[in-house]
Design a protein around this motif. Structure first.
Motif, PDB file in Angstrom:
ATOM      1  N   VAL A 183     -35.941  23.397 -78.920  1.00 32.97           N
ATOM      2  CA  VAL A 183     -35.503  24.311 -77.735  1.00 32.97           C
ATOM      3  C   VAL A 183     -36.516  23.636 -76.551  1.00 32.97           C
ATOM      4  CG1 VAL A 183     -36.026  26.376 -76.633  1.00 32.97           C
ATOM      5  CG2 VAL A 183     -35.139  26.226 -78.818  1.00 32.97           C
ATOM      6  N   VAL A 184     -36.002  23.365 -75.471  1.00 37.00           N
ATOM      7  CA  VAL A 184     -36.692  22.705 -74.211  1.00 37.00           C
ATOM      8  C   VAL A 184     -36.682  23.579 -73.233  1.00 37.00           C
ATOM      9  CG1 VAL A 184     -36.969  20.725 -72.670  1.00 37.00           C
ATOM     10  CG2 VAL A 184     -36.070  20.438 -74.891  1.00 37.00           C
ATOM     11  N   LYS A 185     -37.851  24.156 -72.819  1.00 37.24           N
ATOM     12  CA  LYS A 185     -38.024  25.310 -71.603  1.00 37.24           C
ATOM     13  C   LYS A 185     -38.142  24.439 -70.264  1.00 37.24           C
ATOM     14  CE  LYS A 185     -40.099  28.961 -74.471  1.00 37.24           C
ATOM     15  NZ  LYS A 185     -38.914  29.625 -74.264  1.00 37.24           N
ATOM     16  N   VAL A 186     -37.334  24.882 -69.437  1.00 36.17           N
ATOM     17  CA  VAL A 186     -37.061  24.347 -68.125  1.00 36.17           C
ATOM     18  C   VAL A 186     -37.460  25.164 -66.893  1.00 36.17           C
ATOM     19  CG1 VAL A 186     -35.797  22.790 -66.466  1.00 36.17           C
ATOM     20  CG2 VAL A 186     -35.655  22.385 -68.938  1.00 36.17           C
ATOM     21  N   THR A 187     -37.846  25.000 -65.827  1.00 39.80           N
ATOM     22  CA  THR A 187     -38.094  26.090 -64.800  1.00 39.80           C
ATOM     23  C   THR A 187     -37.121  24.999 -63.826  1.00 39.80           C
ATOM     24  OG1 THR A 187     -40.225  26.640 -65.278  1.00 39.80           O
ATOM     25  CG2 THR A 187     -39.713  26.936 -62.980  1.00 39.80           C
ATOM     26  N   PHE A 188     -36.106  25.731 -63.352  1.00 42.06           N
ATOM     27  CA  PHE A 188     -35.138  25.185 -62.493  1.00 42.06           C
ATOM     28  C   PHE A 188     -35.519  25.804 -61.048  1.00 42.06           C
ATOM     29  CE2 PHE A 188     -31.193  25.110 -60.008  1.00 42.06           C
ATOM     30  CZ  PHE A 188     -30.929  23.714 -60.172  1.00 42.06           C
ATOM     31  N   VAL A 189     -35.774  25.035 -60.087  1.00 43.54           N
ATOM     32  CA  VAL A 189     -36.132  25.597 -58.624  1.00 43.54           C
ATOM     33  C   VAL A 189     -34.929  24.906 -57.504  1.00 43.54           C
ATOM     34  CG1 VAL A 189     -37.682  25.433 -56.618  1.00 43.54           C
ATOM     35  CG2 VAL A 189     -38.424  25.353 -59.219  1.00 43.54           C
ATOM     36  N   PRO A 190     -34.157  25.833 -57.251  1.00 43.08           N
ATOM     37  CA  PRO A 190     -33.023  25.252 -56.545  1.00 43.08           C
ATOM     38  C   PRO A 190     -33.362  24.740 -55.085  1.00 43.08           C
ATOM     39  CG  PRO A 190     -32.791  27.683 -56.692  1.00 43.08           C
ATOM     40  CD  PRO A 190     -33.943  27.284 -57.699  1.00 43.08           C
ATOM     41  N   LEU A 191     -32.888  24.025 -54.280  1.00 48.40           N
ATOM     42  CA  LEU A 191     -33.104  23.703 -52.945  1.00 48.40           C
ATOM     43  C   LEU A 191     -31.772  24.257 -52.357  1.00 48.40           C
ATOM     44  CD1 LEU A 191     -34.558  20.107 -53.204  1.00 48.40           C
ATOM     45  CD2 LEU A 191     -35.894  22.189 -53.056  1.00 48.40           C
ATOM     46  N   LEU A 192     -31.786  25.498 -51.802  1.00 48.38           N
ATOM     47  CA  LEU A 192     -30.671  26.184 -51.393  1.00 48.38           C
ATOM     48  C   LEU A 192     -30.787  26.046 -49.994  1.00 48.38           C
ATOM     49  CD1 LEU A 192     -30.768  29.479 -53.221  1.00 48.38           C
ATOM     50  CD2 LEU A 192     -29.600  27.391 -53.648  1.00 48.38           C
ATOM     51  N   GLY A 193     -29.846  24.957 -49.298  1.00 49.09           N
ATOM     52  CA  GLY A 193     -29.637  24.778 -47.775  1.00 49.09           C
ATOM     53  C   GLY A 193     -28.968  25.880 -47.265  1.00 49.09           C
ATOM     54  N   GLY A 194     -28.960  25.936 -45.839  1.00 47.07           N
ATOM     55  CA  GLY A 194     -28.379  26.860 -45.023  1.00 47.07           C
ATOM     56  C   GLY A 194     -28.373  28.201 -45.198  1.00 47.07           C
ATOM     57  N   GLY A 195     -29.563  28.767 -45.616  1.00 48.41           N
ATOM     58  CA  GLY A 195     -29.888  29.910 -46.243  1.00 48.41           C
ATOM     59  C   GLY A 195     -29.051  30.729 -47.124  1.00 48.41           C
ATOM     60  N   ALA A 238     -18.886  22.223 -58.646  1.00 51.54           N
ATOM     61  CA  ALA A 238     -18.877  20.800 -59.279  1.00 51.54           C
ATOM     62  C   ALA A 238     -19.256  20.057 -57.992  1.00 51.54           C
ATOM     63  CB  ALA A 238     -17.578  20.347 -59.835  1.00 51.54           C
ATOM     64  N   THR A 239     -19.015  20.462 -56.652  1.00 46.62           N
ATOM     65  CA  THR A 239     -19.316  19.491 -55.586  1.00 46.62           C
ATOM     66  C   THR A 239     -20.557  20.116 -54.926  1.00 46.62           C
ATOM     67  OG1 THR A 239     -18.176  21.368 -54.119  1.00 46.62           O
ATOM     68  CG2 THR A 239     -16.748  19.489 -55.077  1.00 46.62           C
ATOM     69  N   GLU A 240     -21.099  21.107 -55.235  1.00 44.84           N
ATOM     70  CA  GLU A 240     -22.320  21.656 -54.755  1.00 44.84           C
ATOM     71  C   GLU A 240     -23.672  21.116 -55.499  1.00 44.84           C
ATOM     72  OE1 GLU A 240     -21.820  25.665 -52.279  1.00 44.84           O
ATOM     73  OE2 GLU A 240     -21.318  25.513 -54.365  1.00 44.84           O
ATOM     74  N   LEU A 241     -23.317  20.950 -56.964  1.00 48.46           N
ATOM     75  CA  LEU A 241     -24.400  20.383 -57.787  1.00 48.46           C
ATOM     76  C   LEU A 241     -23.645  19.754 -58.936  1.00 48.46           C
ATOM     77  CD1 LEU A 241     -27.468  20.808 -58.669  1.00 48.46           C
ATOM     78  CD2 LEU A 241     -26.484  22.569 -60.269  1.00 48.46           C
ATOM     79  N   CYS A 242     -24.516  18.372 -59.000  1.00 51.07           N
ATOM     80  CA  CYS A 242     -24.016  17.459 -60.154  1.00 51.07           C
ATOM     81  C   CYS A 242     -25.228  16.869 -60.738  1.00 51.07           C
ATOM     82  CB  CYS A 242     -23.174  16.375 -59.526  1.00 51.07           C
ATOM     83  SG  CYS A 242     -24.012  15.355 -58.426  1.00 51.07           S
ATOM     84  N   GLU A 243     -25.025  16.121 -61.698  1.00 51.90           N
ATOM     85  CA  GLU A 243     -26.162  15.744 -62.588  1.00 51.90           C
ATOM     86  C   GLU A 243     -27.185  14.801 -62.072  1.00 51.90           C
ATOM     87  OE1 GLU A 243     -24.990  13.886 -66.279  1.00 51.90           O
ATOM     88  OE2 GLU A 243     -23.410  15.307 -66.730  1.00 51.90           O
ATOM     89  N   GLU A 244     -26.643  13.978 -60.867  1.00 55.43           N
ATOM     90  CA  GLU A 244     -27.602  13.128 -60.154  1.00 55.43           C
ATOM     91  C   GLU A 244     -28.411  13.936 -59.243  1.00 55.43           C
ATOM     92  OE1 GLU A 244     -24.376  12.674 -60.526  1.00 55.43           O
ATOM     93  OE2 GLU A 244     -24.198  10.909 -61.737  1.00 55.43           O
ATOM     94  N   ASP A 245     -28.057  15.219 -59.130  1.00 55.00           N
ATOM     95  CA  ASP A 245     -28.938  16.321 -58.225  1.00 55.00           C
ATOM     96  C   ASP A 245     -30.243  16.623 -58.710  1.00 55.00           C
ATOM     97  OD1 ASP A 245     -27.120  15.652 -55.987  1.00 55.00           O
ATOM     98  OD2 ASP A 245     -25.915  17.442 -56.685  1.00 55.00           O
ATOM     99  N   VAL A 246     -30.169  16.466 -60.059  1.00 53.58           N
ATOM    100  CA  VAL A 246     -31.151  17.353 -60.924  1.00 53.58           C
ATOM    101  C   VAL A 246     -32.387  16.341 -61.152  1.00 53.58           C
ATOM    102  CG1 VAL A 246     -31.834  18.279 -63.088  1.00 53.58           C
ATOM    103  CG2 VAL A 246     -29.620  18.737 -62.125  1.00 53.58           C
ATOM    104  N   GLN A 247     -33.431  16.504 -60.525  1.00 57.50           N
ATOM    105  CA  GLN A 247     -34.908  15.857 -60.779  1.00 57.50           C
ATOM    106  C   GLN A 247     -35.800  16.442 -61.516  1.00 57.50           C
ATOM    107  OE1 GLN A 247     -34.722  12.408 -59.444  1.00 57.50           O
ATOM    108  NE2 GLN A 247     -32.806  13.024 -58.600  1.00 57.50           N
ATOM    109  N   PHE A 248     -36.620  15.904 -62.321  1.00 55.55           N
ATOM    110  CA  PHE A 248     -37.579  16.478 -63.200  1.00 55.55           C
ATOM    111  C   PHE A 248     -38.932  16.158 -62.501  1.00 55.55           C
ATOM    112  CE2 PHE A 248     -34.022  15.865 -66.196  1.00 55.55           C
ATOM    113  CZ  PHE A 248     -33.953  17.358 -66.615  1.00 55.55           C
ATOM    114  N   ALA A 249     -39.913  17.188 -62.644  1.00 57.61           N
ATOM    115  CA  ALA A 249     -41.139  16.793 -62.208  1.00 57.61           C
ATOM    116  C   ALA A 249     -42.208  17.055 -63.163  1.00 57.61           C
ATOM    117  CB  ALA A 249     -41.326  17.781 -60.687  1.00 57.61           C
TER     118      ALA A 249
END
Length: 249
Positions: A183-195, A238-249
């Motif tokens: 089990v991998v724990k991930v904190t997902f922080v979205p970059l929500l544009g346009g308010g 699918a148009t708003e979020l795809c795999e290429e948009d996910v970056q790990f820090a």
């Protein structure tokens, strides 16, 4: 293996007979006979009898010495008393017993059939099984062997060839549940544009995710699971979020 000339099959049959107390009354194994042999005990090469509460008047302990000796004679890896994997023994024993009891003595050359495009699974499976019986036919096969459908597609672009076969199989290895997962724990922080805000009542701005993956999974698989869960949480399409948009820090 290609059999043991019937030796292992005979020893295995004798061992089963001893374990299940399949003995003829004419052999004189009664309480009276037992009492006349070595103070109530009859010794054999593989078995010890002593008075008990069974229907035969005897309880028994089976010592598979003769079977163990014959097994080691034909499979050196089982000589001695080292620890061995039970599956390894089961695989060898089933193969050897099958060959020892195979009703087909002269095996003809046959080609593995492929499923035709207009052929159903039932027809293709039965055809492959009948061809297999031309070379192998035993009680072991009847009770332990089945078929696995194998489908291969040519990876060359433009080829498109697909080969579907039904292969005989006597055993199927499966992983122990949970032993290959993590089990991998991930904190997902979205970059929500346009308010844009997360869906009400669904997730906070940052979402904690617990993702179950196989230990051999790649980062690509992890990224795909994050996208899948994020879409459910934030209502992305699918148009708003795809795999290429996910970056790990």
């Amino acid at each position: 293996p290609l059999g043991t000339g019937g030796e292992l099959a005979k020893e295995f049959a004798t061992l089963l007979e001893q374990m299940w107390q399949i003995q003829k009354k004419e052999e004189g194994l009664s309480n009276d006979t037992v009492g006349n042999h070595n103070n109530g005990t009859i010794y054999s090469s593989s078995r010890v009898y002593s008075p008990g509460n069974y229907d035969t008047g005897l309880s028994s302990v089976t010592y598979p010495r003769s079977f163990k000796h014959t097994l080691g004679k034909h499979a050196e890896q089982f000589v001695g008393y080292d620890q061995h994997d039970s599956q390894e023994l089961a695989i060898y024993l089933l193969d050897a017993l099958h060959e020892d009891t195979n009703r087909v003595r002269k095996k003809p050359y046959v080609e593995k059939p492929e499923q035709a495009e207009d052929e159903s699974d039932d027809v293709a499976s039965e055809k492959a099984w009948n061809i297999h019986l031309q070379r192998d036919d035993s009680r072991i096969l009847e009770n332990f062997m089945g078929q696995i459908k194998s489908r291969l597609r040519c990876p060359v672009e433009g080829c498109g060839r697909v080969s579907t076969t039904f292969d005989p199989s006597m055993y199927l290895s499966v992983p122990i549940p949970g032993s290959t997962d993590r089990v991998v724990k991930v904190t997902f922080v979205p970059l929500l544009g346009g308010g844009r805000e997360p869906q009400e009542g669904s997730c906070a701005a940052a979402a904690e995710m617990s993702i179950k993956l196989c230990k051999n999974s790649t980062v690509k698989t992890l990224r795909a699971r994050v996208v899948e869960m994020a879409r459910e949480c934030y209502g992305f399409d699918a148009t708003e979020l795809c795999e290429e948009d996910v970056q790990f820090a």
